[in-house]
Structure formats: structure tokens, C-alpha cells
Motif scaffolding. Structure first.
Motif, PDB file in Angstrom:
ATOM      1  N   SER A  32       0.866  -1.168   0.034  1.00  6.05           N
ATOM      2  CA  SER A  32      -0.005   0.338   0.056  1.00  6.05           C
ATOM      3  C   SER A  32       0.885   1.176   0.161  1.00  6.05           C
ATOM      4  N   ILE A  33       0.879   1.922  -0.919  1.00  2.56           N
ATOM      5  CA  ILE A  33       1.523   3.277  -1.163  1.00  2.56           C
ATOM      6  C   ILE A  33       0.428   4.323  -1.679  1.00  2.56           C
ATOM      7  N   GLY A  34       0.183   5.258  -0.785  1.00  2.72           N
ATOM      8  CA  GLY A  34      -0.521   6.411  -1.179  1.00  2.72           C
ATOM      9  C   GLY A  34      -2.059   5.705  -1.738  1.00  2.72           C
ATOM     10  N   ASN A  35      -2.227   5.957  -2.999  1.00  7.37           N
ATOM     11  CA  ASN A  35      -3.710   5.657  -3.741  1.00  7.37           C
ATOM     12  C   ASN A  35      -3.620   4.079  -4.312  1.00  7.37           C
ATOM     13  N   LEU A  36      -2.118   3.733  -4.056  1.00 11.29           N
ATOM     14  CA  LEU A  36      -2.022   2.421  -4.543  1.00 11.29           C
ATOM     15  C   LEU A  36      -2.041   1.221  -3.750  1.00 11.29           C
ATOM     16  N   ASN A  37      -2.995   0.200  -4.045  1.00 12.06           N
ATOM     17  CA  ASN A  37      -3.144  -0.998  -2.909  1.00 12.06           C
ATOM     18  C   ASN A  37      -3.165  -2.203  -3.876  1.00 12.06           C
ATOM     19  N   ILE A  38      -2.119  -3.094  -3.489  1.00 15.94           N
ATOM     20  CA  ILE A  38      -1.954  -4.294  -4.194  1.00 15.94           C
ATOM     21  C   ILE A  38      -1.958  -5.546  -3.524  1.00 15.94           C
ATOM     22  N   ASP A  39      -3.021  -6.308  -3.808  1.00 17.98           N
ATOM     23  CA  ASP A  39      -3.289  -7.595  -3.018  1.00 17.98           C
ATOM     24  C   ASP A  39      -2.624  -8.748  -3.791  1.00 17.98           C
ATOM     25  N   PHE A  40      -2.309  -9.788  -2.952  1.00 18.98           N
ATOM     26  CA  PHE A  40      -1.843 -10.914  -3.520  1.00 18.98           C
ATOM     27  C   PHE A  40      -3.140 -12.028  -3.106  1.00 18.98           C
ATOM     28  N   LEU A  42       0.476 -21.450 -13.304  1.00 18.85           N
ATOM     29  CA  LEU A  42      -0.629 -21.700 -12.229  1.00 18.85           C
ATOM     30  C   LEU A  42      -0.808 -20.379 -11.411  1.00 18.85           C
ATOM     31  N   GLY A  43       0.339 -19.502 -11.394  1.00 17.31           N
ATOM     32  CA  GLY A  43       0.208 -18.023 -10.817  1.00 17.31           C
ATOM     33  C   GLY A  43      -0.758 -17.249 -11.759  1.00 17.31           C
ATOM     34  N   ILE A  44      -0.314 -17.359 -13.049  1.00 14.99           N
ATOM     35  CA  ILE A  44      -1.543 -16.576 -14.104  1.00 14.99           C
ATOM     36  C   ILE A  44      -2.663 -17.058 -13.956  1.00 14.99           C
ATOM     37  N   VAL A  45      -3.118 -18.342 -13.844  1.00 14.97           N
ATOM     38  CA  VAL A  45      -4.398 -18.814 -13.912  1.00 14.97           C
ATOM     39  C   VAL A  45      -5.165 -18.497 -12.412  1.00 14.97           C
ATOM     40  N   LEU A  46      -4.371 -18.427 -11.573  1.00 18.75           N
ATOM     41  CA  LEU A  46      -5.133 -18.064 -10.132  1.00 18.75           C
ATOM     42  C   LEU A  46      -5.255 -16.768  -9.736  1.00 18.75           C
ATOM     43  N   ALA A  47      -4.513 -15.942 -10.606  1.00 15.86           N
ATOM     44  CA  ALA A  47      -4.417 -14.780 -10.049  1.00 15.86           C
ATOM     45  C   ALA A  47      -5.571 -13.988 -10.154  1.00 15.86           C
ATOM     46  N   ASN A  48      -5.981 -12.813  -9.264  1.00 16.59           N
ATOM     47  CA  ASN A  48      -7.261 -12.305  -9.037  1.00 16.59           C
ATOM     48  C   ASN A  48      -7.092 -10.667  -9.566  1.00 16.59           C
ATOM     49  N   ASN A  49      -5.735 -10.201  -9.792  1.00 13.93           N
ATOM     50  CA  ASN A  49      -5.655  -8.841  -9.969  1.00 13.93           C
ATOM     51  C   ASN A  49      -4.619  -8.890 -11.242  1.00 13.93           C
ATOM     52  N   PHE A  50      -4.606  -7.614 -11.747  1.00  8.61           N
ATOM     53  CA  PHE A  50      -3.615  -7.198 -12.923  1.00  8.61           C
ATOM     54  C   PHE A  50      -2.191  -7.424 -12.571  1.00  8.61           C
ATOM     55  N   ILE A  51      -1.821  -6.876 -11.397  1.00  8.74           N
ATOM     56  CA  ILE A  51      -0.430  -6.625 -10.997  1.00  8.74           C
ATOM     57  C   ILE A  51       0.249  -8.220 -10.697  1.00  8.74           C
ATOM     58  N   GLN A  52      -0.658  -8.991 -10.080  1.00 13.15           N
ATOM     59  CA  GLN A  52      -0.042 -10.208  -9.623  1.00 13.15           C
ATOM     60  C   GLN A  52      -0.052 -11.139 -11.082  1.00 13.15           C
ATOM     61  N   LEU A  53      -1.191 -10.848 -11.908  1.00  9.73           N
ATOM     62  CA  LEU A  53      -1.044 -11.430 -13.260  1.00  9.73           C
ATOM     63  C   LEU A  53       0.069 -11.326 -14.003  1.00  9.73           C
ATOM     64  N   PHE A  54       0.371  -9.949 -13.946  1.00 10.39           N
ATOM     65  CA  PHE A  54       1.812  -9.419 -14.840  1.00 10.39           C
ATOM     66  C   PHE A  54       2.927 -10.051 -14.242  1.00 10.39           C
ATOM     67  N   SER A 110      -7.984   0.915  -9.185  1.00  9.73           N
ATOM     68  CA  SER A 110      -8.118  -0.285  -8.697  1.00  9.73           C
ATOM     69  C   SER A 110      -7.454  -1.096  -9.967  1.00  9.73           C
ATOM     70  N   LEU A 111      -7.061  -2.298  -9.523  1.00 11.46           N
ATOM     71  CA  LEU A 111      -6.452  -3.255 -10.634  1.00 11.46           C
ATOM     72  C   LEU A 111      -7.109  -4.821 -10.270  1.00 11.46           C
ATOM     73  N   SER A 112      -8.214  -4.491  -9.665  1.00 14.20           N
ATOM     74  CA  SER A 112      -8.951  -5.893  -9.677  1.00 14.20           C
ATOM     75  C   SER A 112      -9.697  -6.312 -11.037  1.00 14.20           C
ATOM     76  N   PHE A 113      -9.796  -7.431 -11.243  1.00 13.23           N
ATOM     77  CA  PHE A 113     -10.425  -7.731 -12.415  1.00 13.23           C
ATOM     78  C   PHE A 113     -11.896  -7.429 -12.383  1.00 13.23           C
ATOM     79  N   ASP A 114     -12.608  -7.556 -11.172  1.00 10.32           N
ATOM     80  CA  ASP A 114     -13.935  -7.565 -11.235  1.00 10.32           C
ATOM     81  C   ASP A 114     -14.421  -5.958 -11.245  1.00 10.32           C
TER      82      ASP A 114
END
Length: 656
Positions: A69-77, A128-140, A195-199
């Protein structure tokens, strides 16, 4: 077992395997292989257990933790298990498990046996990490890890210059697409206000697309830009035009690598990603996606017609089928794309492993014109290869017929008649080049010019090359050992039944764009569904297949050499030379890159280093040398200068 911990276990088992092999078991070949095979097979079993625990109707399960979490940037795993990701996990672990087992026999005498399985486990973890990722940063992040692991596997025989060059080519070409992908993610983060969430991203995109007040020019413009930039990632990873040139060269890696990366998983990652974020694409972006996919399918099918390397023929076939899938996504048919991705994983992995069986039996010979008469000597490979060929060509009741028919039907339903016609032509070309391969390699006359059988690649390379070139040695091929034959049989079963066991229906609830509200329920209904739903499409597709088969039979049934160059002239030469894309890129982009690099080197060397930094450095050095002259070492001089300094200070302070 705690179901929430299950996806984490499925994901990290291959990573633990790769780590254990690298640190502890590199010298123990069998243990390394068993660790790698055990990790992926266990993942397959755990995935089946999760599906069974949910009554074979798994609900969406998502687990996540804040990573940064940096300012407006929140990244989940986080990990997401739903119908789409579960099916893809089954493909990665199921088909991948069969390929791992096959590799135990194929790579048995290779010096890098343990290193190979460590790299395979690393690749499985990344995929498997690509397949199971739930957001764009983790996917990348996992997207890039797949690029690294594929680089290691393509260049596995790094002492071979062509393999090292192919690995570099694949890595660099993919970075071009990934640059656009990353830029699209950054713009999407700005457009969604952090937001970087797929949904969340897809909900906001759908709110714009379906707005009752119409779509504003600005929102539509940014949606188009975001969609096309994200598509750039799929263009690189799934080898679509114009970044398709890396995939055929990647055949320099071991054949199991070709089966795993370039048939069943890695190249399918781009298609999976497009289906995962399908709701982001507006009409303009979808139109571009559909035509890029269609053009790639046609281009690759034409090139495959004049290739003589068995693995390159299958590589261009993969390109063509990936074009089908991408075209389906652009035609608002993610169900059809994923359906074809699934069946393609079965029959294309089968074909690559069958090709590997042939290559091993023929002392690593890959030229189909140096094969022939393999039907009697290799019955398991022969029958499984013909099953894969029929599935790829789209012959009922094999799996490829149902998935390819669904894509053609989708094109017709969308009233995109040019793409429908293109798809039909590609179906005919696919049958033509696959039966060309089949007639020459399996049903043709036995040919000489191949050295005796050996399971060792090093032995093959160190063999009597002069005798091979002279054609004075003949081969005596034999069937592959059971550890290689049983994966062929298993994949052949799914290549037959994959189209009618309900795979397509699995995706119906996942995508809102699927146009078919009702699905066949009984086995017979599923078996004849294409003829009941869209009989014209099914009949036209079968006519194209029949035309391709008849043409291949007439030209190659008893051919001693290729008759097509004499009939097509320069066009056959162009197809054989892959329409000179590599030469064009070499003369334009690569030469322009070298020129720009030379100019930047001159600027850095002379303007920045010499004129800029050099002058500052030289001025500092000159000033230091001048000041050094004042350091005489004479005490009287220092006392005089000190008194002079005090006098100047007193004058400035008190003198006024």
C-alpha cells in the motif's frame, strides 16, 4: 482439508519442487523427476478434490491479503477459484502431468535431466500463478515469470547456438508485447481511480458500455486504448501476428517443452487472459482482436503447408489454432474460445508427444522426408497420432470437431461472414497439411538416410554425420517405452471424448456473452449437437475437411518428393520461407534498432561523457590542481594568509 488453503497448496507445490531439486537433489536424477512429477500430479488430484467437495458445481472462492500500500496504490496478493480458473488448472496439471511422465522416458539419458525437471516445475508454478491471479499486477508478475521459465526451457540445450538464439528471440519478442500490456495496466489503474481488480475494472467498463445515456467519446476512447494495450500481452504470449515469429523457432527446445509450453499451456495463457477480462473490451477493440486472430490463423496455416520439420509443422498448426481462439474472443465468444483451448490442449499435446516418439525412434531426425513406413514399426504412436490428427482437423466425433464448429457457428451468428469464410478455409488447409505430414511420415515408403536409433541427444549429435548425409545408414525404428506410450494413450482418449463430455457446458455460466441458453443433456444429444444447432455450419466445415483430405491424398499418397513447389512456384517458395517475416524484420526493425543504438552510443560517449560529464570532471581536476599549488608547506605563508583572511573579514564586518 481446509478448502481456503487448497489453492495456495496447488500453487506452491511446484515451486517447492523446483527449489528442492535445485538445492538438494540435482545429482539424484530419479528423485528430481519424482519430485517434479509428484508436485504436478498432486495439484491435479487436489483440484479434482476441490471440485468434488463442491458437488461438481464449484462456487467462486477468492482469498487475498494486502501485499503493498503506497498512497492510492493498493496491491493485493490473492487467488481466485471459479469455473474458468479451475478448468485451466486442470489443463495445466492434467495435461502437464502427462507430459512430465512422458519426459521421464524422453529425457532419460540427457545430462541435464534434473535441471530439466527443475525448470519444468518452475514453469508450472508460474503458469498456475497466471491462472489463479485475481488482479492485474499479480497476473503481470507471473506473466513475466512464465517468460523467464520458458526462456530457460527453450534454451535448455544452450550449448547449441540455434537453441540459445531461439530462447533469446522468444524472450525479446514477448517483451515487446508485455510492454504494451504493462502500459495498458497502468492506464487502467488511472482510469479506474486506483483499482487493479479484475471484477472492479470490468464492472466499471460495463457501466460505461451499457450506459443508458450512451458512451462518451472520452470513455470509449480510453476503453479502446486499454483493451488494445492489454491485447498486446496476448499477441506476444499467444504468438499472434505480428509477434508470431518466435514460436516456430522455439521448437529448438526438447519436444516435451514444445508439448507443454507451445501446445497446452504457455501460448494458451494469452487466450485465457482475454477470456478472464472479456468484459473490458468494447466493440472497437473486439473487432481488432477478431481480425488479428483470423489473419494469424490463415497466415500460419499457409506457412505450415510447405514446412518439412515435423515439429515446425505442429508449431504453425498451434499458431493457426490460437488464431481461431483469439478470433472467437473478438467475436464475443469466450465460451467457444475456452472450449477450443481445452480440446486443443488434449490433441496438440498428443501430437507433439507423438512427434517426440518418432524423433527418438529416428535418432533425432525431424525432416519428414527422411521418415516413412512407421505404421508397422510404431503402432501405438501411429494410432494415437492419427487420433490427434483427426481431432485437429475437426472430424466427428473427435473433440476438435465440436470446438472448431462452435467457433464457426459463433462467427455466423455474429453475421461476420468474412471471418466465417476465413475459418472454413483454414479448416481445409489444416486437414491438408496434417495429412501431408501423415502420409509422408507414417504411410510413405521406408526411407534411408537416418542413423540408427539412440535415446541420447548427445550420441545423435556425435554420430557418424558423414554417413548420415551420404544416406548410407538406415534406421530400424521401434515403439517408445511404456513410460512414453501411456501418456500418448491417455491423451488420445481425451482427444476422442473431449468434445462430448460436457467441457463446453462448463463455461456456460461463466460468460454472459454466450448466446445459447439451453445445452444438450444426454450423450446422443451432445454427440449430434452441431448438426442440430447449426447444420449448415457443420456441413460446410466437413466439406472443407473433405476437400483438404482429398487434396493431400492426391498429392502425397505415394510422393517421393514434394510436388507442390512445381505447381505453385514462387508462392510455395514464399510459404516455405515463412513469407520472409524474419528477413523483413531483420531489414527494418532490427536494422533501425542497431542504427538508433549506434547513435545513442555516440551521444553517450561524446556529448554526455566527454562534453558534459567530461568537462565537469576536467574542470574539477584543473581547479584541484590549481589549489594544490597554494599548499606550499611553509608556516610563514600559512600565517600570512590567515592574518590576511582575518583582516578581510574585519574590514567587511567593521570597516563600514
Amino acid at each position: 482439508m481446509n478448502l481456503e488453503a487448497l489453492p495456495w497448496l496447488i500453487l506452491f507445490l511446484p515451486l517447492l519442487s523446483a527449489t528442492a531439486i535445485t538445492l538438494f537433489t540435482m545429482r539424484c536424477r530419479t528423485t528430481s523427476a519424482l519430485l517434479s512429477i509428484g508436485a504436478i500430479v498432486t495439484g491435479f488430484v487436489l483440484t479434482l478434490s476441490f471440485i468434488a467437495a463442491n458437488g461438481f458445481h464449484p462456487a467462486v472462492m477468492e482469498t487475498s491479503a494486502n501485499w503493498l500500500s503506497i498512497g492510492n496504490l493498493n496491491i493485493d496478493f490473492g487467488l481466485r477459484l471459479d469455473v474458468l480458473s479451475l478448468m485451466m488448472v486442470l489443463i495445466v496439471t492434467g495435461v502437464g502431468g502427462a507430459i512430465h511422465i512422458y519426459s521421464f522416458g524422453y529425457m532419460s539419458e540427457d545430462r541435464g535431466f534434473s535441471r530439466f525437471f527443475a525448470c519444468m516445475s518452475l514453469f508450472t508454478f508460474s503458469m498456475l500463478g497466471i491462472v489463479l491471479a485475481n488482479n492485474f499486477i499479480q497476473l503481470f508478475i507471473f506473466w513475466e515469470l512464465v517468460g523467464v521459465s520458458s526462456y530457460l526451457l527453450i534454451g535448455f540445450w544452450f550449448e547449441k547456438p540455434s537453441a540459445a538464439d531461439a530462447a533469446k528471440k522468444a524472450f525479446i519478442t514477448n517483451r515487446l508485447g508485455d510492454f504494451g500490456f504493462l502500459l495498458g495496466i497502468i492506464i487502467l489503474w488511472w482510469w479506474t481511480n486506483g483499482s487493479l481488480s479484475f471484477d472492479i475494472a470490468q464492472q466499471q467498463a460495463q457501466a460505461v458500455i451499457k450506459s443508458p445515456y450512451g458512451v462518451t467519446f472520452g470513455d470509449n476512447f480510453w476503453l479502446t486504448i486499454i483493451g488494445l494495450l492489454i491485447f498486446c500481452g496476448a499477441v506476444g504470449k499467444s504468438a499472434q501476428f505480428p509477434l508470431h515469429v518466435w514460436l516456430p523457432d522455439a521448437m529448438e527446445g526438447p519436444t516435451p517443452v514444445s508439448a507443454l509450453i507451445h501446445a497446452a499451456t504457455m501460448v494458451a495463457a494469452g487466450v485465457y487472459m482475454l477470456c478472464r477480462v472479456i468484459l473490458l473490451f468494447n466493440v472497437e477493440a473486439s473487432h481488432v482482436i477478431a481480425w488479428v486472430g483470423g489473419f494469424t490463423a490463415l497466415l500460419a496455416a499457409l506457412i505450415a503447408i510447405q514446412q518439412n520439420d515435423i515439429k515446425r509443422i505442429l508449431a504453425y498448426s498451434t499458431l493457426s489454432q490460437l488464431g481461431y481462439m483469439v478470433m472467437a474472443v473478438g467475436l464475443s465468444g469466450p465460451t467457444q474460445a475456452m472450449f477450443h483451448l481445452t480440446t486443443h490442449a488434449f490433441f496438440k499435446a498428443l501430437l507433439f508427444l507423438g512427434a517426440g516418439s518418432v524423433i527418438i525412434a529416428l535418432h533425432h531426425e525431424q525432416n519428414i522426408w527422411k521418415m516413412g513406413g512407421l505404421r508397422q514399426k510404431m503402432p501405438v504412436t501411429f494410432w494415437t497420432f492419427i487420433i490427434g490428427t483427426l481431432a485437429l482437423c475437426g472430424v466427428p466425433p473427435f473433440s476438435g470437431f465440436y470446438s472448431k464448429d462452435s467457433i464457426l457457428a459463433q462467427a455466423l451468428e455474429q453475421r461476420n461472414y468474412p471471418l466465417f469464410a476465413l475459418g472454413v478455409v483454414v479448416a481445409g488447409l489444416t486437414t491438408f497439411y496434417m495429412f501431408r505430414l501423415f502420409y509422408i511420415a507414417f504411410l510413405g515408403e521406408r526411407r534411408t538416410g537416418v542413423a540408427p536409433v539412440s535415446h541420447s541427444k548427445e550420441a545423435a549429435q556425435a554420430g557418424d554425420e558423414s554417413l548420415r548425409q551420404a544416406g548410407s545408414l538406415s534406421y530400424e525404428p521401434h515403439e517408445s517405452p511404456p513410460v512414453m506410450a501411456w501418456p500418448l494413450r491417455t491423451l488420445a482418449v481425451f482427444a476422442v471424448i473431449g468434445g462430448v463430455i460436457g467441457i463446453r457446458g462448463i463455461f456456460d455460466s461463466q460468460f454472459i456473452s454466450d448466446t445459447h441458453a439451453e445445452r444438450a443433456s444426454t450423450f446422443l444429444q451432445k454427440l449430434f449437437e452441431p448438426f442440430a444447432h447449426a447444420p449448415i455450419v457443420a456441413i460446410i466445415g466437413l466439406l472443407a475437411v473433405a476437400a483438404g483430405f482429398i487434396a493431400a491424398r492426391m498429392l502425397y499418397r505415394n510422393a517421393e518428393s514434394d510436388p507442390l513447389p512445381a505447381k505453385l512456384g514462387w508462392f510455395a517458395t514464399a510459404m516455405k520461407n515463412r513469407f520472409y517475416f524474419d528477413e523483413i524484420y531483420e531489414a527494418t526493425f532490427i536494422r533501425a534498432h542497431d542504427f538508433i543504438a549506434a547513435v545513442m552510443d555516440w551521444i553517450d560517449r561524446w556529448l554526455v561523457d566527454w562534453a558534459g560529464i567530461g568537462l565537469v570532471r576536467g574542470g574539477t581536476d584543473f581547479t584541484g590542481r590549481a589549489l594544490r599549488l597554494m599548499q606550499t608547506g611553509n608556516l610563514q605563508t600559512y600565517a600570512f594568509l590567515f592574518a590576511l583572511g582575518v583582516a578581510v573579514v574585519l574590514y567587511l564586518v567593521l570597516g563600514k
